[in-house]
Design a protein around this motif. Structure first.
Motif, PDB file in Angstrom:
ATOM      1  N   ALA A  50       0.821  -1.210   0.000  1.00  0.00           N
ATOM      2  CA  ALA A  50       0.000   0.000   0.000  1.00  0.00           C
ATOM      3  C   ALA A  50       0.858   1.264   0.000  1.00  0.00           C
ATOM      4  CB  ALA A  50      -0.934   0.003   1.209  1.00  0.00           C
ATOM      5  N   ILE A  72      -2.824   8.797   6.035  1.00  0.00           N
ATOM      6  CA  ILE A  72      -3.201   7.381   6.178  1.00  0.00           C
ATOM      7  C   ILE A  72      -4.344   7.278   7.172  1.00  0.00           C
ATOM      8  CG2 ILE A  72      -2.443   5.065   6.813  1.00  0.00           C
ATOM      9  CD1 ILE A  72       0.454   6.011   6.254  1.00  0.00           C
ATOM     10  N   THR A  73      -5.484   6.775   6.706  1.00  0.00           N
ATOM     11  CA  THR A  73      -6.619   6.588   7.604  1.00  0.00           C
ATOM     12  C   THR A  73      -6.637   5.162   8.128  1.00  0.00           C
ATOM     13  OG1 THR A  73      -8.190   5.874   5.899  1.00  0.00           O
ATOM     14  CG2 THR A  73      -7.988   8.278   6.291  1.00  0.00           C
ATOM     15  N   ASP A  76      -7.712   2.983   5.423  1.00  0.00           N
ATOM     16  CA  ASP A  76      -6.630   2.644   4.497  1.00  0.00           C
ATOM     17  C   ASP A  76      -5.836   1.442   5.009  1.00  0.00           C
ATOM     18  OD1 ASP A  76      -7.267   4.885   2.896  1.00  0.00           O
ATOM     19  OD2 ASP A  76      -5.790   6.156   3.915  1.00  0.00           O
ATOM     20  N   GLY A 124     -12.535   5.794   8.018  1.00  0.00           N
ATOM     21  CA  GLY A 124     -12.024   6.664   6.967  1.00  0.00           C
ATOM     22  C   GLY A 124     -11.848   8.103   7.412  1.00  0.00           C
ATOM     23  N   THR A 127      -7.197   9.529  11.090  1.00  0.00           N
ATOM     24  CA  THR A 127      -5.854   9.330  10.546  1.00  0.00           C
ATOM     25  C   THR A 127      -4.907   8.801  11.608  1.00  0.00           C
ATOM     26  OG1 THR A 127      -5.129  11.565  11.079  1.00  0.00           O
ATOM     27  CG2 THR A 127      -6.148  11.237   8.894  1.00  0.00           C
TER      28      THR A 127
END
Length: 160
Positions: A50, A72-73, A76, A124, A127
């Motif tokens: 990723a 970056i959540t 993610d 989402g 972070t």
């Protein structure tokens, strides 16, 4: 069935990596979540794909962050791990013949899908940076001036 801690473990590791400027070995990181380095490397593969982390082999090598944590959540990270089920309820039978069981299973599946959609939306919005800030806010109240790793890692060097 034991609930999976993979998302929690990955977040834990990413927050450790975000606190240091030097690479950390799989052995060091695995000790932070009390697992085997092979298990850790398997988990890290998706994070590397990723683009969140990089790894270097050899002396002085290890894992480092490769993306800014404010981008970056938690969703993610979840997706990088292969999007494992967030909500897990078992069914008496997966494909029942009983009409009552069919109705129960359909209702539970629909409810779990709706709940997971809400949870994914919330993940989402959060972070890694928000988690790091919360850690920083709580850190002075821990009653210790030790490094970020002091409660996990007994290493020869202080990564901070």
């Amino acid at each position: 069935m034991k609930p999976s801690s993979q998302l929690s473990d990955a977040l834990h590791i990413l927050l450790h990596l975000a606190q240091v400027d030097t690479p950390l070995t799989s052995d060091t990181l695995a000790s932070a979540i009390d697992t085997n380095p092979v298990v850790l490397r398997r988990m890290m593969a998706g994070l590397r794909e990723a683009g969140f982390v990089l790894s270097e082999k050899g002396h002085g090598g290890g894992w480092v962050m490769s993306a800014p944590i404010d981008r970056i959540t938690l969703r993610d990270v979840h997706m990088a791990l292969g999007s494992p089920a967030l909500i897990s309820l078992g069914f008496r039978e997966d494909q029942p013949q009983c009409l009552v069981a069919q109705v129960v299973n359909e209702s539970l599946r629909e409810s779990m899908a709706q709940a997971e959609a809400v949870l994914l939306a919330r993940l989402g919005e959060i972070t890694l940076s928000a988690l790091a800030k919360e850690f920083g806010r709580r850190r002075p109240t821990c009653g210790s001036s030790h490094s970020f790793f002091s409660h996990h890692i007994e290493d020869d060097h202080d990564p901070l």
